[in-house]
Design a protein around this motif. Structure first.
Motif, PDB file in Angstrom:
ATOM      1  N   PRO A  78       0.885  -1.154  -0.043  1.00 47.84           N
ATOM      2  CA  PRO A  78      -0.111  -0.248  -0.104  1.00 47.84           C
ATOM      3  C   PRO A  78       1.003   1.191   0.079  1.00 47.84           C
ATOM      4  N   CYS A  79       0.376   2.322  -0.814  1.00 48.50           N
ATOM      5  CA  CYS A  79       1.108   3.576  -0.515  1.00 48.50           C
ATOM      6  C   CYS A  79       0.792   4.526   0.360  1.00 48.50           C
ATOM      7  N   ALA A  80       1.751   4.790   1.484  1.00 50.55           N
ATOM      8  CA  ALA A  80       1.502   5.597   2.512  1.00 50.55           C
ATOM      9  C   ALA A  80       0.856   7.034   1.983  1.00 50.55           C
ATOM     10  N   GLU A  81       1.547   7.504   1.098  1.00 50.45           N
ATOM     11  CA  GLU A  81       1.303   8.890   0.613  1.00 50.45           C
ATOM     12  C   GLU A  81      -0.053   8.948   0.056  1.00 50.45           C
ATOM     13  N   CYS A  82      -0.509   8.081  -0.646  1.00 53.58           N
ATOM     14  CA  CYS A  82      -1.798   8.083  -1.207  1.00 53.58           C
ATOM     15  C   CYS A  82      -2.746   7.932  -0.005  1.00 53.58           C
ATOM     16  N   ALA A  83      -2.505   7.073   0.857  1.00 56.38           N
ATOM     17  CA  ALA A  83      -3.489   6.930   1.969  1.00 56.38           C
ATOM     18  C   ALA A  83      -3.675   8.008   2.653  1.00 56.38           C
TER      19      ALA A  83
ATOM     20  N   VAL B 178       7.079   1.938  -7.419  1.00 57.55           N
ATOM     21  CA  VAL B 178       6.520   3.252  -7.646  1.00 57.55           C
ATOM     22  C   VAL B 178       5.148   3.085  -7.646  1.00 57.55           C
ATOM     23  N   CYS B 179       4.473   3.912  -6.712  1.00 53.53           N
ATOM     24  CA  CYS B 179       2.983   3.440  -6.858  1.00 53.53           C
ATOM     25  C   CYS B 179       2.241   4.154  -8.173  1.00 53.53           C
ATOM     26  N   PRO B 180       1.124   3.907  -8.569  1.00 54.94           N
ATOM     27  CA  PRO B 180       0.627   4.471  -9.849  1.00 54.94           C
ATOM     28  C   PRO B 180       0.477   5.871  -9.913  1.00 54.94           C
ATOM     29  N   GLU B 181       0.793   6.596  -8.748  1.00 59.14           N
ATOM     30  CA  GLU B 181       0.659   8.070  -8.792  1.00 59.14           C
ATOM     31  C   GLU B 181       2.206   8.426  -8.559  1.00 59.14           C
ATOM     32  N   GLY B 182       2.964   7.583  -8.925  1.00 59.83           N
ATOM     33  CA  GLY B 182       4.499   7.977  -8.979  1.00 59.83           C
ATOM     34  C   GLY B 182       5.122   8.092  -7.864  1.00 59.83           C
ATOM     35  N   HIS B 183       4.560   7.827  -6.547  1.00 56.19           N
ATOM     36  CA  HIS B 183       5.337   7.949  -5.301  1.00 56.19           C
ATOM     37  C   HIS B 183       6.416   6.866  -5.292  1.00 56.19           C
ATOM     38  N   GLN B 184       7.460   7.297  -4.943  1.00 57.99           N
ATOM     39  CA  GLN B 184       8.474   6.243  -4.572  1.00 57.99           C
ATOM     40  C   GLN B 184       8.081   5.344  -3.157  1.00 57.99           C
TER      41      GLN B 184
HETATM   42 ZN   LIG Z   1       1.123   7.043  -3.779  1.00 62.04          ZN
END
Ligand SMILES: [Zn+2]
Length: 262
Positions: A6-11, A44-50
């Motif tokens: 899971p991407c923490a940034e997106c969360a 890399v998450c679908p939004e581009g976050h590392q």
């Molecule tokens: Zn993300």
């Protein structure tokens, strides 16, 4: 075997369109990756976050899950092989925990392990000895018939049918569950130390430029300490695989924070 990170940034970003919503209404974006050996994941998450993530699950937990997925998918030889490997890694974990519980230093433990690492028979012997020493009687082990069955699958190319693979998985599930519950009860601190060391190993592979890693763990079949019928475990694995293949991220397990190891 694949897992989803899971991407923490997106969360953190609560209102993104076209996303799956997690159980708390939190946006869960994730990336599917293959299980990797050192428990450290970069993607890399679908939004581009590392994404840099450390997976807390222990090798025997991941191997058992891999066996379950193979069983559900009909890869029966592979499932027996993963279940068997899960049990061997559980024995390793148990040996490490018990020796840590007896105040053996980490460095000495590593040195000792080198002399048994290549031979599973040595590890099994040590496990039997340690448990007998502690409990005053020998532990319940894999029945000889199952051990023969495992060898014919792994070494002789035997194709098991689904009932044989299921029964083997069930037997391993019971052995692992019984042992992790015993370790939690008798060696609680040593379990925490070993679990922490496992995380530390992954931390050592971090690079300077990496963002702070996201620590997560899944409530995998044998990570969850509840005794239940193996058929329920298989059914649950089936459902979670279906969800994952539909692109839905599983919630990272919160049970870790209140399980006895943390
Ligand atoms: Zn993300």
């Amino acid at each position: 075997m694949e897992i989803m990170i899971p991407c923490a940034e997106c969360a953190r970003a609560v209102s993104m369109p076209d996303n799956g919503f997690g159980p708390e209404g939190v946006v869960l974006r994730s990336r599917t990756v293959h299980v990797q050996e050192h428990n450290l994941y970069r993607a890399v998450c679908p939004e581009g976050h590392q994404l840099v993530a450390i997976l807390d699950n222990l090798p025997f937990e991941l191997l058992f899950e891999s066996g379950l997925e193979a069983l559900v998918d009909g890869y029966l030889r592979e499932s027996v092989s993963s279940f068997a490997a899960a049990l061997e890694r559980l024995y390793e974990f148990s040996i490490r925990v018990q020796l840590t519980g007896e105040k053996v230093e980490v460095n000495q433990l590593e040195l000792m392990w080198k002399s048994v690492a290549a031979q599973s028979e040595r590890q099994l012997g040590m496990y039997i000895g340690l448990r007998t020493l502690k409990d005053g009687r020998q532990p319940v082990l894999m029945p000889q018939s199952q051990s023969k069955f495992r060898n014919s699958v792994i070494h002789k190319g035997y194709f098991p049918d689904s009932a044989e693979a299921f029964n083997f998985g069930e037997m391993v599930f019971k052995l692992i569950l019984e042992e992790v519950m015993r370790l939690d009860e008798c060696f609680k601190d040593a379990v925490s130390i070993q679990t922490h060391l496992h995380r530390e190993k992954a931390t050592k592979s971090l690079k300077k430029e990496d963002p702070p890693p996201y620590m997560f763990g899944f409530g995998l079949a044998v990570a969850d300490r509840a005794d239940r019928p193996f058929s329920d475990v298989v059914t649950k694995a089936q459902a979670s695989m279906r969800r994952r293949r539909a692109g839905e991220a599983p919630p990272a397990s919160d049970s870790r924070s209140n399980d006895t190891r943390s």
